[in-house]
Write a protein that holds these residues in place. Structure first.
Motif, PDB file in Angstrom:
ATOM      1  N   ALA A  33       0.848  -1.204   0.000  1.00  0.00           N
ATOM      2  CA  ALA A  33       0.000   0.000   0.000  1.00  0.00           C
ATOM      3  C   ALA A  33       0.877   1.245   0.000  1.00  0.00           C
ATOM      4  CB  ALA A  33      -0.902  -0.002   1.228  1.00  0.00           C
ATOM      5  N   GLY A  34       0.458   2.234  -0.791  1.00  0.00           N
ATOM      6  CA  GLY A  34       1.234   3.470  -0.909  1.00  0.00           C
ATOM      7  C   GLY A  34       2.239   3.448  -2.041  1.00  0.00           C
ATOM      8  N   ALA A  35       2.326   2.310  -2.735  1.00  0.00           N
ATOM      9  CA  ALA A  35       3.317   2.189  -3.808  1.00  0.00           C
ATOM     10  C   ALA A  35       2.851   2.917  -5.072  1.00  0.00           C
ATOM     11  CB  ALA A  35       3.596   0.719  -4.111  1.00  0.00           C
ATOM     12  N   ARG A  36       3.791   3.031  -6.015  1.00  0.00           N
ATOM     13  CA  ARG A  36       3.549   3.797  -7.243  1.00  0.00           C
ATOM     14  C   ARG A  36       4.042   3.015  -8.466  1.00  0.00           C
ATOM     15  NH1 ARG A  36       1.296   6.530  -4.030  1.00  0.00           N
ATOM     16  NH2 ARG A  36       1.721   8.664  -3.383  1.00  0.00           N
ATOM     17  N   ILE A  37       3.264   3.097  -9.562  1.00  0.00           N
ATOM     18  CA  ILE A  37       3.761   2.675 -10.873  1.00  0.00           C
ATOM     19  C   ILE A  37       3.574   3.867 -11.809  1.00  0.00           C
ATOM     20  CG2 ILE A  37       3.465   1.127 -12.848  1.00  0.00           C
ATOM     21  CD1 ILE A  37       2.498  -1.028 -10.916  1.00  0.00           C
ATOM     22  N   ILE A  38       4.628   4.206 -12.542  1.00  0.00           N
ATOM     23  CA  ILE A  38       4.556   5.325 -13.479  1.00  0.00           C
ATOM     24  C   ILE A  38       5.026   4.852 -14.853  1.00  0.00           C
ATOM     25  CG2 ILE A  38       5.462   7.625 -14.020  1.00  0.00           C
ATOM     26  CD1 ILE A  38       5.734   7.637 -10.746  1.00  0.00           C
TER      27      ILE A  38
END
Ligand SMILES: NC(=O)c1ccc[n+]([C@@H]2O[C@H](COP(=O)([O-])OP(=O)(O)OC[C@H]3O[C@@H](n4cnc5c(N)ncnc54)[C@H](OP(=O)(O)O)[C@@H]3O)[C@@H](O)[C@H]2O)c1
Length: 227
Positions: A123-128
């Motif tokens: 939780a709180g992770a990012r994919i860009i």
């Protein structure tokens, strides 16, 4: 923008935008693993761990590389999918293979790397992802390229929905023309001042990596400078 001790994997990390993003993230206090198909740059990339010779279109290679990145950093907070390429080719002059190539390099790499990252992200992770402004409406000679980048943009939207319950955001930036050495060589008469510098796009990516962007997911953000 502060990314203190955030653990970030950057694909295509040895290229123009990739290296700018790696350096920006390191400057913001992140820990970074750069993954690329090509050989690691001589002298490395600051404090980043460089994993070269990885074809991210191969799901097995992607899984091994993301696992190695997570192990090296003690976990993974974000994945930036930058690996990609460009071809200009009108259909009448070209080959079907170009469509396969761009699909493989632009979309398949992002799919395989994202899937490989999922088991490590909390939780709180990012994919860009890196889409393309030109993929909003194709023009002559860029059918294969914009089709592959449209795929990246649809992947972004679908994965954002799939990961909402896990509190993981997925967004894409859509550049037009970046001010890279390759583009300057290809378009020597252009006004380079109108182009987006890789460092400027890296700043937008940094924002999307930061806690301040937590309310944004599934967004396709044009970053087109004055083009
Ligand atoms: N430059 C622009 O004007 C522009 C505009 C819109 C969007 N974009 C997108 O922005 C991203 C970065 O562009 P850039 O100009 O920085 O490109 P770049 O300098 O060519 O860097 C891309 C890197 O990705 C690597 N790569 C390619 N296929 C790979 C694979 N299968 N597995 C692992 N790594 C792979 C490349 O390695 P190799 O050298 O071995 O291929 C290269 O090091 C790309 O997704 C591009 O489509 C760029």
């Amino acid at each position: 923008m502060q990314l203190d001790n955030r653990r970030i994997a950057v694909t295509g990390g040895f290229g123009a935008l990739g290296a700018a993003t790696v350096h920006a993230a390191l400057s913001a206090g992140a820990r970074v693993v750069a993954i690329d198909r090509t050989a690691a740059p001589t002298g490395g990339l600051g404090q980043a761990l460089c994993l070269g010779g990885v074809d991210l279109a191969d799901p097995k290679a992607a899984k091994e590389a993301l696992a190695a990145a997570a192990q090296a950093m003690g976990g993974l907070d974000a994945l930036v999918n930058i690996a990609g390429t460009f071809r200009y080719e009108a259909l009448a002059d070209g080959t079907v293979d170009t469509w396969d190539l761009l699909y493989r390099v632009n979309l398949r790499t992002a799919v395989a790397a994202s899937q490989a990252a999922l088991e490590h992200l909390q939780a709180g992770a990012r994919i860009i992802n890196i889409g393309a402004a030109s993929a909003l409406k194709a023009g002559a000679g860029i059918g294969a390229y914009t089709a592959s980048k449209s795929g990246v943009m649809r992947l972004t939207e679908a994965l954002a929905e799939e990961l909402k319950q896990r509190d993981i955001t997925v967004n894409a930036v859509l550049p037009s023309i970046l001010d890279t050495a390759a583009n300057r060589a290809d378009m020597p008469k252009a006004d380079f001042a109108r182009w987006v510098k890789p460092e400027q796009l890296a700043d937008v990516i940094l924002f999307l990596l930061s806690p301040q962007s937590c309310a944004i997911t599934g967004a396709l953000i044009p970053v087109t400078g004055h083009v």
